[in-house]
Scaffold this active site. Sequence first.
Site, PDB file in Angstrom:
ATOM      1  N   VAL A   6      38.743  57.548 -19.326  1.00 57.04           N
ATOM      2  CA  VAL A   6      37.660  58.078 -18.487  1.00 57.04           C
ATOM      3  C   VAL A   6      37.364  57.124 -17.319  1.00 57.04           C
ATOM      4  O   VAL A   6      37.231  57.559 -16.164  1.00 57.04           O
ATOM      5  CB  VAL A   6      36.382  58.332 -19.326  1.00 57.04           C
ATOM      6  CG1 VAL A   6      35.275  58.893 -18.441  1.00 57.04           C
ATOM      7  CG2 VAL A   6      36.674  59.280 -20.485  1.00 57.04           C
ATOM      8  N   LYS A  97      29.250  60.208 -26.665  1.00 55.67           N
ATOM      9  CA  LYS A  97      28.511  61.125 -27.564  1.00 55.67           C
ATOM     10  C   LYS A  97      28.174  60.478 -28.903  1.00 55.67           C
ATOM     11  O   LYS A  97      27.151  60.785 -29.518  1.00 55.67           O
ATOM     12  CB  LYS A  97      29.309  62.404 -27.796  1.00 55.67           C
ATOM     13  CG  LYS A  97      30.624  62.222 -28.539  1.00 55.67           C
ATOM     14  CD  LYS A  97      31.806  62.650 -27.737  1.00 55.67           C
ATOM     15  CE  LYS A  97      33.092  62.128 -28.321  1.00 55.67           C
ATOM     16  NZ  LYS A  97      34.245  62.360 -27.473  1.00 55.67           N
ATOM     17  N   ILE A 128      32.714  70.146 -18.158  1.00 53.04           N
ATOM     18  CA  ILE A 128      31.866  71.344 -18.042  1.00 53.04           C
ATOM     19  C   ILE A 128      30.411  70.930 -17.849  1.00 53.04           C
ATOM     20  O   ILE A 128      29.862  70.185 -18.662  1.00 53.04           O
ATOM     21  CB  ILE A 128      31.953  72.229 -19.311  1.00 53.04           C
ATOM     22  CG1 ILE A 128      33.413  72.583 -19.621  1.00 53.04           C
ATOM     23  CG2 ILE A 128      31.100  73.481 -19.159  1.00 53.04           C
ATOM     24  CD1 ILE A 128      33.593  73.380 -20.891  1.00 53.04           C
ATOM     25  N   GLY A 179      46.978  63.689 -25.520  1.00 57.15           N
ATOM     26  CA  GLY A 179      45.809  62.840 -25.245  1.00 57.15           C
ATOM     27  C   GLY A 179      44.471  63.514 -25.481  1.00 57.15           C
ATOM     28  O   GLY A 179      43.442  63.006 -25.053  1.00 57.15           O
ATOM     29  N   ASP A 193      33.398  65.169 -34.264  1.00 58.89           N
ATOM     30  CA  ASP A 193      33.233  65.083 -32.801  1.00 58.89           C
ATOM     31  C   ASP A 193      32.365  66.248 -32.302  1.00 58.89           C
ATOM     32  O   ASP A 193      31.426  66.049 -31.520  1.00 58.89           O
ATOM     33  CB  ASP A 193      34.630  65.117 -32.151  1.00 58.89           C
ATOM     34  CG  ASP A 193      34.565  65.135 -30.639  1.00 58.89           C
ATOM     35  OD1 ASP A 193      34.253  64.092 -30.048  1.00 58.89           O
ATOM     36  OD2 ASP A 193      34.817  66.209 -30.049  1.00 58.89           O
ATOM     37  N   LYS A 197      28.415  66.453 -30.528  1.00 65.68           N
ATOM     38  CA  LYS A 197      28.117  67.179 -29.289  1.00 65.68           C
ATOM     39  C   LYS A 197      27.043  68.249 -29.513  1.00 65.68           C
ATOM     40  O   LYS A 197      26.140  68.410 -28.683  1.00 65.68           O
ATOM     41  CB  LYS A 197      29.407  67.804 -28.746  1.00 65.68           C
ATOM     42  CG  LYS A 197      30.418  66.738 -28.287  1.00 65.68           C
ATOM     43  CD  LYS A 197      31.792  67.341 -28.054  1.00 65.68           C
ATOM     44  CE  LYS A 197      32.798  66.311 -27.583  1.00 65.68           C
ATOM     45  NZ  LYS A 197      34.187  66.807 -27.620  1.00 65.68           N
ATOM     46  N   GLY A 294      39.728  64.629 -21.142  1.00 66.97           N
ATOM     47  CA  GLY A 294      40.766  64.164 -20.220  1.00 66.97           C
ATOM     48  C   GLY A 294      40.200  63.333 -19.090  1.00 66.97           C
ATOM     49  O   GLY A 294      39.005  63.338 -18.816  1.00 66.97           O
TER      50      GLY A 294
HETATM   51  P1  NAP Z   1      39.520  54.326 -23.986  1.00 68.26           P
HETATM   52  O1  NAP Z   1      40.658  54.948 -23.244  1.00 68.26           O
HETATM   53  O2  NAP Z   1      39.777  53.786 -25.349  1.00 68.26           O
HETATM   54  O3  NAP Z   1      38.950  53.151 -23.053  1.00 68.26           O
HETATM   55  C1  NAP Z   1      37.955  52.270 -23.479  1.00 68.26           C
HETATM   56  C2  NAP Z   1      37.777  51.192 -22.424  1.00 68.26           C
HETATM   57  O4  NAP Z   1      36.669  50.379 -22.770  1.00 68.26           O
HETATM   58  C3  NAP Z   1      38.960  50.236 -22.284  1.00 68.26           C
HETATM   59  O5  NAP Z   1      39.140  49.844 -20.946  1.00 68.26           O
HETATM   60  C4  NAP Z   1      38.547  49.014 -23.121  1.00 68.26           C
HETATM   61  O6  NAP Z   1      39.079  47.790 -22.661  1.00 68.26           O
HETATM   62  C5  NAP Z   1      37.058  48.998 -22.908  1.00 68.26           C
HETATM   63  N1  NAP Z   1      36.317  48.455 -24.042  1.00 68.26           N
HETATM   64  C6  NAP Z   1      36.199  48.984 -25.280  1.00 68.26           C
HETATM   65  N2  NAP Z   1      35.427  48.219 -26.055  1.00 68.26           N
HETATM   66  C7  NAP Z   1      35.054  47.174 -25.278  1.00 68.26           C
HETATM   67  C8  NAP Z   1      34.258  46.022 -25.501  1.00 68.26           C
HETATM   68  N3  NAP Z   1      33.668  45.790 -26.687  1.00 68.26           N
HETATM   69  N4  NAP Z   1      34.083  45.160 -24.492  1.00 68.26           N
HETATM   70  C9  NAP Z   1      34.667  45.381 -23.286  1.00 68.26           C
HETATM   71  N5  NAP Z   1      35.431  46.453 -23.008  1.00 68.26           N
HETATM   72  C10 NAP Z   1      35.617  47.332 -23.997  1.00 68.26           C
HETATM   73  O7  NAP Z   1      38.309  55.342 -24.115  1.00 68.26           O
HETATM   74  P2  NAP Z   1      38.079  56.707 -23.303  1.00 68.26           P
HETATM   75  O8  NAP Z   1      38.923  57.795 -23.878  1.00 68.26           O
HETATM   76  O9  NAP Z   1      38.120  56.431 -21.863  1.00 68.26           O
HETATM   77  O10 NAP Z   1      36.582  57.067 -23.767  1.00 68.26           O
HETATM   78  C11 NAP Z   1      35.476  56.353 -23.265  1.00 68.26           C
HETATM   79  C12 NAP Z   1      34.172  57.048 -23.671  1.00 68.26           C
HETATM   80  O11 NAP Z   1      34.136  58.356 -23.111  1.00 68.26           O
HETATM   81  C13 NAP Z   1      34.000  57.248 -25.181  1.00 68.26           C
HETATM   82  O12 NAP Z   1      32.643  57.126 -25.501  1.00 68.26           O
HETATM   83  C14 NAP Z   1      34.471  58.687 -25.404  1.00 68.26           C
HETATM   84  O13 NAP Z   1      33.887  59.289 -26.552  1.00 68.26           O
HETATM   85  C15 NAP Z   1      33.962  59.339 -24.138  1.00 68.26           C
HETATM   86  N6  NAP Z   1      34.686  60.546 -23.750  1.00 68.26           N
HETATM   87  C16 NAP Z   1      36.038  60.530 -23.669  1.00 68.26           C
HETATM   88  C17 NAP Z   1      36.716  61.682 -23.269  1.00 68.26           C
HETATM   89  C18 NAP Z   1      38.210  61.691 -23.130  1.00 68.26           C
HETATM   90  O14 NAP Z   1      38.762  62.735 -22.792  1.00 68.26           O
HETATM   91  N7  NAP Z   1      38.900  60.581 -23.341  1.00 68.26           N
HETATM   92  C19 NAP Z   1      35.985  62.845 -22.977  1.00 68.26           C
HETATM   93  C20 NAP Z   1      34.586  62.826 -23.062  1.00 68.26           C
HETATM   94  C21 NAP Z   1      33.958  61.668 -23.458  1.00 68.26           C
HETATM   95  P3  NAP Z   1      40.656  47.483 -22.668  1.00 68.26           P
HETATM   96  O15 NAP Z   1      41.234  48.420 -21.639  1.00 68.26           O
HETATM   97  O16 NAP Z   1      40.774  46.064 -22.258  1.00 68.26           O
HETATM   98  O17 NAP Z   1      41.132  47.775 -24.047  1.00 68.26           O
HETATM   99  N1  HSE Z   2      38.720  64.491 -28.887  1.00 68.00           N
HETATM  100  C1  HSE Z   2      37.828  65.225 -28.052  1.00 68.00           C
HETATM  101  C2  HSE Z   2      38.296  66.681 -28.009  1.00 68.00           C
HETATM  102  C3  HSE Z   2      37.816  64.589 -26.668  1.00 68.00           C
HETATM  103  O1  HSE Z   2      39.371  66.990 -28.558  1.00 68.00           O
HETATM  104  O2  HSE Z   2      37.586  67.528 -27.492  1.00 68.00           O
HETATM  105  C4  HSE Z   2      36.579  64.884 -25.860  1.00 68.00           C
HETATM  106  O3  HSE Z   2      35.403  64.469 -26.468  1.00 68.00           O
END
Ligand code: NAP
Ligand code: HSE
Length: 422
Positions: A6, A97, A128, A179, A193, A197, A294
């Site tokens: 993100v 979340k 959304i 992903g 999850d 939400k 995503g």
């Molecule tokens: P991610 O790809 O695992 O990225 C997490 C990032 O945070 C990485 O850069 C990591 O550092 C850093 N990080 C994690 N713990 C840390 C700590 N203790 N101290 C410093 N840096 C830290 O996660 P993501 O998928 O982007 O998701 C991020 C958030 O958005 C989550 O809360 C997730 O539930 C929410 N979200 C994600 C999506 C999705 O589609 N992915 C959709 C909606 C909401 P490093 O890079 O150095 O490891």
């Molecule tokens: N794992 C979640 C999904 C990502 O499949 O909808 C977004 O929160």
Amino acid sequence: LGVGTVGTGVVKVLKKNGPDIERKIGRKLHLEGILVRDLNKKRAADIPRELLTDDPAAILDNPEIDIIVEVMGGIDKAFEYICRAFENKKSVVTANKDLVSVHGKQLFALAEKNNCNFFFEGSVAGGIPIIRPLKECLCGNSINRIMGIINGTTNYILTKMSCEGKEFEEALAEAKDLGYAEADPTADIEGLDAARKIAILASIAFNSRITYPEVYVEGITRITSYDIQYAEELGYTIKLLGIAKGSNGEVEVRVHPVLIPVSHPLAAVNNEFNAIFVEGDAVGETMFYGKGAGELPTASAVVGDIIAAARNINYGVPGKIGCTCFEHKRIKHITEIESKYYIRVSVKDQPGVLASIAGVFGNTDVSLASVIQTRLEGDLAELVLITHRVKEANLQDALSIIEGLSVVAAVSSVIRVEGSEE
Ligand code: NAP
Ligand code: HSE
């Protein structure tokens, strides 16, 4: 805070649309610093490496910074850092979340106390728009119900099982490769999850705090290809829904698979797409549709929040809409809800079996809408029954008696039916 999936999307959107965003806000947004865990990790070309730090204080205590964007995930560290940001009078945008569905109340209180913005649009259904529409555009309504496909992974799996005849494990592996799934996909397939939400949405819709542990949850791991096939024959499709309903000062909040009529708008939401169906007393039925996860779709929501915070800061009106949970509504236990049910039972293929099962349903006040006998396997036959709308407690009583009947080999499946009779 964080530049994974993100965070990288946020940097890309700010870079690509920066000039337009600047005109929309009336001021320029400067990216001042990025907290990561591992400074040596390979990053996307768009990430300015000179801004990376592994020292939280460099960001949280930096007086130049007005807005903190938490996209690192997890609960404890994220909570600690966001609290510190509010104490330092910084606005916060998060997509977390897990955190909001547990600690929303404390975070809102701290934001309000420090006169800061707190936005979390990306935490539900990725790109959304749903949090702000509920808090603003629809807030003149009394919301009757919300039904949402709010997990992309499980919707992808169910779509592939239904439309392409794929097995659960194969479809899950694809969702992981694409992903969509969480690092541990248990949170997706067991409905956790989606529960986080729907807790957030229900709290906003019913003005009453509902936390993640209070949501009734069933995942999709027990759905078989037989259920998918029978559902289709009966004119339904199977979806994992987050459901929240309010009536008479009480709410029901649950996540579980449902049979939904193929004519319902949610039945047409396939693959990784999400949709949230909202019914208000003034607006009637509305549906919000799009990509629920995503890099760029989630960044769209996060950047929208950053702009909202920047505008509020610019005009000197931060924290306009705080916590809206001004009521304390009782949450119904699952046994108190009413629903229609699909039940698949494996029975001995002999005279009188149907009568004995129908008798149990009759004695427990469970009225049957239809019964069909389907395939035969050895000396066992399979019955598929659909009930009328009944109390879940009555259904559970009936099933516990039916499971004990000598003519019943197994109650193989029980799935609630939604969207056909309210
Ligand atoms: P991610 O790809 O695992 O990225 C997490 C990032 O945070 C990485 O850069 C990591 O550092 C850093 N990080 C994690 N713990 C840390 C700590 N203790 N101290 C410093 N840096 C830290 O996660 P993501 O998928 O982007 O998701 C991020 C958030 O958005 C989550 O809360 C997730 O539930 C929410 N979200 C994600 C999506 C999705 O589609 N992915 C959709 C909606 C909401 P490093 O890079 O150095 O490891
Ligand atoms: N794992 C979640 C999904 C990502 O499949 O909808 C977004 O929160």
